[in-house]
Structures are given as structure tokens and as C-alpha cells.
Design a protein around this motif. Structure first.
Motif, PDB file in Angstrom:
ATOM      1  N   TYR A 122     111.981  40.717 130.731  1.00 40.15           N
ATOM      2  CA  TYR A 122     111.301  40.461 131.993  1.00 40.15           C
ATOM      3  C   TYR A 122     111.716  39.119 132.591  1.00 40.15           C
ATOM      4  O   TYR A 122     112.288  38.258 131.923  1.00 40.15           O
ATOM      5  CB  TYR A 122     109.778  40.486 131.803  1.00 40.15           C
ATOM      6  N   VAL A 123     111.396  38.980 133.880  1.00 39.77           N
ATOM      7  CA  VAL A 123     111.495  37.712 134.604  1.00 39.77           C
ATOM      8  C   VAL A 123     110.131  37.442 135.224  1.00 39.77           C
ATOM      9  O   VAL A 123     109.555  38.323 135.870  1.00 39.77           O
ATOM     10  CB  VAL A 123     112.571  37.752 135.708  1.00 39.77           C
ATOM     11  N   ASP A 124     109.600  36.228 135.013  1.00 42.89           N
ATOM     12  CA  ASP A 124     108.332  35.820 135.609  1.00 42.89           C
ATOM     13  C   ASP A 124     108.597  34.871 136.766  1.00 42.89           C
ATOM     14  O   ASP A 124     109.222  33.815 136.587  1.00 42.89           O
ATOM     15  CB  ASP A 124     107.453  35.098 134.581  1.00 42.89           C
ATOM     16  N   LEU A 125     108.114  35.219 137.962  1.00 41.29           N
ATOM     17  CA  LEU A 125     108.291  34.421 139.171  1.00 41.29           C
ATOM     18  C   LEU A 125     106.938  33.856 139.594  1.00 41.29           C
ATOM     19  O   LEU A 125     106.017  34.609 139.908  1.00 41.29           O
ATOM     20  CB  LEU A 125     108.878  35.284 140.288  1.00 41.29           C
ATOM     21  N   LEU A 126     106.811  32.535 139.598  1.00 43.11           N
ATOM     22  CA  LEU A 126     105.571  31.860 139.969  1.00 43.11           C
ATOM     23  C   LEU A 126     105.619  31.466 141.442  1.00 43.11           C
ATOM     24  O   LEU A 126     106.545  30.773 141.882  1.00 43.11           O
ATOM     25  CB  LEU A 126     105.375  30.609 139.102  1.00 43.11           C
ATOM     26  N   ALA A 127     104.643  31.914 142.225  1.00 49.35           N
ATOM     27  CA  ALA A 127     104.601  31.609 143.652  1.00 49.35           C
ATOM     28  C   ALA A 127     104.146  30.173 143.876  1.00 49.35           C
ATOM     29  O   ALA A 127     103.096  29.757 143.377  1.00 49.35           O
ATOM     30  CB  ALA A 127     103.664  32.575 144.369  1.00 49.35           C
ATOM     31  N   LEU A 128     104.925  29.421 144.662  1.00 48.08           N
ATOM     32  CA  LEU A 128     104.588  28.040 145.013  1.00 48.08           C
ATOM     33  C   LEU A 128     103.982  27.949 146.406  1.00 48.08           C
ATOM     34  O   LEU A 128     103.599  26.866 146.854  1.00 48.08           O
ATOM     35  CB  LEU A 128     105.841  27.168 144.923  1.00 48.08           C
ATOM     36  N   MET A 129     103.933  29.070 147.097  1.00 49.19           N
ATOM     37  CA  MET A 129     103.232  29.225 148.367  1.00 49.19           C
ATOM     38  C   MET A 129     102.831  30.685 148.461  1.00 49.19           C
ATOM     39  O   MET A 129     103.277  31.503 147.644  1.00 49.19           O
ATOM     40  CB  MET A 129     104.131  28.834 149.553  1.00 49.19           C
ATOM     41  N   ASP A 130     101.995  31.044 149.412  1.00 52.76           N
ATOM     42  CA  ASP A 130     101.642  32.455 149.610  1.00 52.76           C
ATOM     43  C   ASP A 130     102.871  33.188 150.124  1.00 52.76           C
ATOM     44  O   ASP A 130     103.446  32.804 151.155  1.00 52.76           O
ATOM     45  CB  ASP A 130     100.511  32.594 150.620  1.00 52.76           C
ATOM     46  N   VAL A 131     103.299  34.239 149.429  1.00 53.80           N
ATOM     47  CA  VAL A 131     104.508  34.965 149.818  1.00 53.80           C
ATOM     48  C   VAL A 131     104.257  36.469 149.830  1.00 53.80           C
ATOM     49  O   VAL A 131     103.303  36.962 149.216  1.00 53.80           O
ATOM     50  CB  VAL A 131     105.693  34.661 148.866  1.00 53.80           C
ATOM     51  N   LEU A 132     105.118  37.156 150.561  1.00 53.06           N
ATOM     52  CA  LEU A 132     105.233  38.607 150.427  1.00 53.06           C
ATOM     53  C   LEU A 132     106.434  38.846 149.531  1.00 53.06           C
ATOM     54  O   LEU A 132     107.582  38.607 149.925  1.00 53.06           O
ATOM     55  CB  LEU A 132     105.424  39.279 151.783  1.00 53.06           C
ATOM     56  N   ALA A 133     106.187  39.270 148.306  1.00 52.51           N
ATOM     57  CA  ALA A 133     107.240  39.520 147.335  1.00 52.51           C
ATOM     58  C   ALA A 133     107.586  41.004 147.347  1.00 52.51           C
ATOM     59  O   ALA A 133     106.686  41.849 147.288  1.00 52.51           O
ATOM     60  CB  ALA A 133     106.780  39.099 145.939  1.00 52.51           C
ATOM     61  N   VAL A 134     108.881  41.312 147.443  1.00 53.94           N
ATOM     62  CA  VAL A 134     109.291  42.709 147.591  1.00 53.94           C
ATOM     63  C   VAL A 134     110.405  43.043 146.588  1.00 53.94           C
ATOM     64  O   VAL A 134     111.594  42.905 146.887  1.00 53.94           O
ATOM     65  CB  VAL A 134     109.773  43.010 149.031  1.00 53.94           C
ATOM     66  N   PRO A 135     110.040  43.510 145.386  1.00 53.17           N
ATOM     67  CA  PRO A 135     111.049  43.993 144.452  1.00 53.17           C
ATOM     68  C   PRO A 135     111.339  45.476 144.680  1.00 53.17           C
ATOM     69  O   PRO A 135     110.482  46.212 145.176  1.00 53.17           O
ATOM     70  CB  PRO A 135     110.393  43.773 143.088  1.00 53.17           C
ATOM     71  N   ASN A 136     112.537  45.904 144.338  1.00 49.62           N
ATOM     72  CA  ASN A 136     112.846  47.343 144.372  1.00 49.62           C
ATOM     73  C   ASN A 136     113.800  47.698 143.239  1.00 49.62           C
ATOM     74  O   ASN A 136     114.549  46.840 142.751  1.00 49.62           O
ATOM     75  CB  ASN A 136     113.429  47.765 145.723  1.00 49.62           C
ATOM     76  N   VAL A 137     113.753  48.957 142.822  1.00 49.89           N
ATOM     77  CA  VAL A 137     114.717  49.472 141.858  1.00 49.89           C
ATOM     78  C   VAL A 137     116.055  49.591 142.581  1.00 49.89           C
ATOM     79  O   VAL A 137     116.163  50.296 143.588  1.00 49.89           O
ATOM     80  CB  VAL A 137     114.284  50.840 141.306  1.00 49.89           C
ATOM     81  N   CYS A 138     117.078  48.905 142.101  1.00 49.68           N
ATOM     82  CA  CYS A 138     118.393  48.962 142.749  1.00 49.68           C
ATOM     83  C   CYS A 138     118.868  50.407 142.818  1.00 49.68           C
ATOM     84  O   CYS A 138     118.740  51.167 141.846  1.00 49.68           O
ATOM     85  CB  CYS A 138     119.394  48.104 141.988  1.00 49.68           C
TER      86      CYS A 138
END
Length: 311
Positions: A165-181
Motif C-alpha cells: 500500500y501507499v498512505d497519502l496524508l492530506a495537508l489541505m482539504d482535497v478531492l482525491a481521485v484514484p482509479n484502477v489503471c
């Protein structure tokens, strides 16, 4: 470390993505469900979509393969740290290759219909009113890439396993959009499409304490600092007849600065100056040497250090 509270869980099936409101202090984990799957990732400031994650600035600061302990920066002129990579069990991510698109598969393979990251991202972002024009270059998680001796980029198969896994910590309010390649005819995801698991956690105090402090700089500009703070909404481009140029930092002034060299220093300079570039122009050759020396030491002193601020 105290246990994190789970706020959201979701399984991304092949061909899909998910737009997630990831608030400051929350962690998005992108996890391998079966192994061997690349994830594309877009990110926007939740309160100003014109601020988005910029792979170009990120690779300039952290290289082609950002991993644990690095930031994901927004585009100029904001240039702020949006996310911090808190954990990465694999250490092979990419900010070099662009997202795959429908055009790639039709032009290269003859497939008029094929899963692709641009269209998947566009559909996921549509939930928040964004359009295909708003999809930006992806942060490619778990993607193994490099550059050969001739300067050509390449990708190869990955060796991720279920649970990586990769853990991404938000440093501001974001819209995070991951997708299956969507690439199943390339090495990107080992010639297959597989699901990914998403989990959002509330960061603990120990998580937050791991993020390095970064300075706030005057050059990090937001719309309130723009000469034209109004976001253009119509599509055609038309000249403003009232426009008068006001370029910053102009006019440029050139001042001669004498530099005294001892005989020993002058001999050393003569032995290393770039006559292949500057010919007999000793002033230009010396300027090159001085700035190259300064640049090398500046980069050594700031190696691995973030240079711009998060919110």
C-alpha cells in the motif's frame, strides 16, 4: 502508535475510479487487493479546483519516483504541498509517464473502445462537476519506470503483492481521485486489470508529527494575489483592448561587477572555463562557473528538503 480510526472503505473494481473528499489530517490508503496493479491518481484543492497536484513540480523536487517522506506539490503559482507520502511499502511510484487515453489505444493498437485512465478519471471527477478537460497528469502509484542511457522513458513489470500500500496524508482539504489503471496490453499492471482497496483513516498525532515543517513564502500566490482574480468561464479567447502589459521584475538591469582573481585563481579558471560555449568571453565563462558552484552547493545543502509550504 495509537490505532487509526477508519472513516471510509471502498473496493475499486477494474475500469472504475472514485472521487473522495479527503480532509486535512486524513489519510488515504491505496492498497493492492491481489497484487500487480497500477493506480492513477489526481488531486484538487477541495475549495479551489484550479489548484491541482502537479507532477512536473513534484518530480523536480523529489525525482521520478516519489516515495515515503516526500510531498505532492500543486502547480505554480500556488506551489504548495498538498499531500505527504506517509508510508509506501513498495517504493516504486512514477511522475514521468502521462495517463493513458482512448487515443493511445486506438492509435497504437487499433482498439476504438478500451479502458483508459483519462476517461475513468473524467467519469469519477464528473461527480463533482469537473469535465474531461480538468483531468491532469497522474501520479502513478506502483508503476515501475525509468530512463535509459539515451534519455528514453520505459516501464517494466511490477512485483507488488496483495497488501502492499501507499498512505497519502492530506495537508489541505482535497478531492482525491484514484482509479484502477486501464492498461492491460502493457507492462504497467503486468498485462491484467485487478481491483484495488481504498481506506480513509483519521491521522493520529504521531502521524501528523512525522510531517516535516516547511516555510510559507510570498511567491506562493492564490487568486487574491492575481491581477485578474476572476476565473474565466466562457470558452473563446478574446483580446482585452484595455490590456497594458505589467511584467514583473522588469525592466531587467545589467550591472558589471569586477571580480579580482589571483594569478593562481586565474590559472585554475583558464583550465576549466567552457571555451566550447563561451569562446573568449571570460566574463560569461566565469559567471557560468560561479553560478554552477553556487547551484551545486545549494542543492547539496537542501537535498531532500521541501522548499514550499502546505496549507
Amino acid at each position: 502508535m495509537s490505532e487509526r480510526d477508519i472513516l471510509f472503505e471502498h473496493v475499486l473494481e477494474p475500469g472504475t475510479g472514485k472521487a473522495i473528499e479527503l480532509l486535512k489530517g486524513q489519510i488515504l490508503r491505496v492498497e493492492q487487493a491481489e497484487g500487480g496493479q497500477c493506480a492513477d491518481f489526481n488531486c484538487f484543492n477541495l475549495h479551489d479546483y484550479k489548484e491541482f497536484m502537479h507532477c512536473g513540480r513534484t518530480r523536480t523536487v523529489h525525482g521520478f519516483h516519489p516515495t515515503t517522506g516526500t510531498f505532492m506539490w500543486s502547480a505554480p503559482p500556488r506551489e504548495r504541498a498538498m499531500l505527504y507520502i506517509l508510508e509506501d511499502t513498495v517504493g516504486r511510484n512514477d511522475v514521468l509517464f502521462p495517463r493513458c487515453s482512448a487515443y493511445v489505444y486506438e492509435a497504437s493498437y487499433g482498439f476504438s473502445v478500451h479502458t483508459n485512465c483519462h476517461d475513468i478519471q473524467a467519469e469519477a471527477q464528473r461527480e463533482y462537476g469537473l469535465t474531461p478537460d480538468d483531468v491532469h497528469d497522474s501520479f502513478n502509484l506502483f508503476m515501475c519506470t525509468g530512463v535509459d542511457q539515451d534519455g528514453h522513458a520505459y516501464m517494466t513489470r511490477q512485483t507488488t503483492k496483495a497488501g502492499d500500500y501507499v498512505d497519502l496524508l492530506a495537508l489541505m482539504d482535497v478531492l482525491a481521485v484514484p482509479n484502477v489503471c486501464g492498461a492491460d496490453v502493457m507492462r504497467t499492471s503486468n498485462f491484467a486489470l485487478k481491483p484495488l482497496k481504498l481506506t480513509v483513516f483519521a491521522a493520529t498525532d504521531a502521524d501528523l508529527a512525522r510531517v516535516p515543517k516547511t516555510p510559507t513564502l510570498a511567491s506562493q500566490r492564490t487568486p487574491k494575489d492575481f491581477r485578474n482574480p476572476t476565473i474565466k468561464t466562457d470558452r473563446p479567447l478574446r483580446r482585452d483592448p484595455a490590456y497594458r502589459s505589467e511584467f514583473p521584475n522588469t525592466p531587467i538591469r545589467v550591472t558589471e561587477l569586477p571580480v579580482a582573481l589571483s594569478a593562481e585563481e586565474f590559472a585554475a579558471f583558464q583550465s576549466v572555463k567552457r571555451t566550447d560555449i563561451y569562446g573568449d568571453d571570460d566574463a560569461a565563462a566565469l559567471r557560468d562557473l560561479l553560478f554552477s558552484w553556487w547551484e551545486e552547493r545549494f542543492l547539496q545543502a537542501h537535498a531532500g528538503a521541501p522548499s514550499i509550504e502546505s496549507e
